[in-house]
Write a protein that holds these residues in place. Sequence first.
Motif, PDB file in Angstrom:
ATOM      1  N   SER A 108       0.795  -1.214   0.000  1.00 38.47           N
ATOM      2  CA  SER A 108       0.000   0.000   0.000  1.00 38.47           C
ATOM      3  C   SER A 108       0.834   1.273   0.000  1.00 38.47           C
ATOM      4  CB  SER A 108      -0.912   0.022   1.229  1.00 38.47           C
ATOM      5  OG  SER A 108      -0.133  -0.027   2.396  1.00 38.47           O
ATOM      6  N   HIS A 182      -6.666  -2.710  -6.628  1.00 42.95           N
ATOM      7  CA  HIS A 182      -5.270  -2.294  -6.471  1.00 42.95           C
ATOM      8  C   HIS A 182      -4.738  -1.438  -7.620  1.00 42.95           C
ATOM      9  CE1 HIS A 182      -5.249  -5.160  -3.181  1.00 42.95           C
ATOM     10  NE2 HIS A 182      -5.702  -6.075  -4.013  1.00 42.95           N
ATOM     11  N   ASN A 210      -1.048   0.304  -6.426  1.00 43.41           N
ATOM     12  CA  ASN A 210      -0.149  -0.187  -5.379  1.00 43.41           C
ATOM     13  C   ASN A 210       0.714  -1.312  -5.958  1.00 43.41           C
ATOM     14  OD1 ASN A 210      -1.403   1.534  -3.454  1.00 43.41           O
ATOM     15  ND2 ASN A 210      -3.051   0.045  -3.226  1.00 43.41           N
ATOM     16  N   GLY A 292      -0.905  -4.951  -6.184  1.00 44.04           N
ATOM     17  CA  GLY A 292      -1.534  -5.697  -5.094  1.00 44.04           C
ATOM     18  C   GLY A 292      -0.687  -6.862  -4.613  1.00 44.04           C
TER      19      GLY A 292
END
Length: 320
Positions: A108, A182, A210, A292
Amino acid sequence: MNKTMKTTALVCAALFAVTACSSGGGSGPQANPSTSTPAKPATPAAPSKPATPATPAAPSKPATPATPAAPSKPATPATPAAPSKPATPATPATPSKPTTPAKPATPSASVSGNAMVSKNFSHNTAKYTAPSGNMNTSVTVDGRTIDLSKANEAFRFKEEIAAAEGNISTRQTLLSGRKYSHVRFGGQGMGVVDANYRPTHYHDTFAIGNITPLNGADAMPTSGKATYIGDAVVGTAGVLLSSESKFNVDFGAKTIKGYIDTAYEIPLSGKIVGASFSGDQDGVTMKGNFFGPKAAELGGVFSAEHRNSSYQGAFGAKKQ
């Protein structure tokens, strides 16, 4: 009673007895007692004067004790030598400033992606650039900002055509929706009129999210194969259209191969390096990333000169 007095008493007693016998004779009691004169008792000898006790000798005068000898004066202790002055310690060297350790990548925290820009419908000559921003708020491509805050209003795509305002004559956005967790991908076409009323059309496509980390529990796979199915935004002739995408990934061989489903399939293929991939095939160029944990999703951008048409677009897909 002393011896002299005892002797005198005995003598007197004897004399008394003798006198008593002679005075009686042979008559006994018929004698006339009144005519006999008793003998005068002998005067007792004077008791001898007791000897004067001898005067006890005067006690001898105790000898005066000798005056104790004065203690000898202790010798004056020697003056201790002054301790030597300790050497001045050397000044320690200034420790070097520790380097700040690099912040480990987390799914993240590492937000990045790819973008392409072109002008005046020249999609086949689009150039790569780096987008900035956040997949949930907005992204900026080559100085132009694309609002992403409403993208989750739709599941697959959010399309919006804005009215003319200021120096912007037209604007169309086509953005991926909440189907993707993501990555956010899409495009914006915008006509801008300068001070001399000359219009310029900008076409921006992007994929941002991410990035999958290279280490840890959520790191990129290093072996195995996976299929990804998703969607795409395709710009052609100045219009943004929605489409579909599909990819086959070999993590061991580090390859990715797929296509964008338009009237004519646009082929995409490339090599994987880390969490990124890129490649060129049959006049189509593309760049992208895995997003992700454990490469759950992928996304990227492309441009193409294919089957007598030019294209520019963005894509995303989910691991099956």
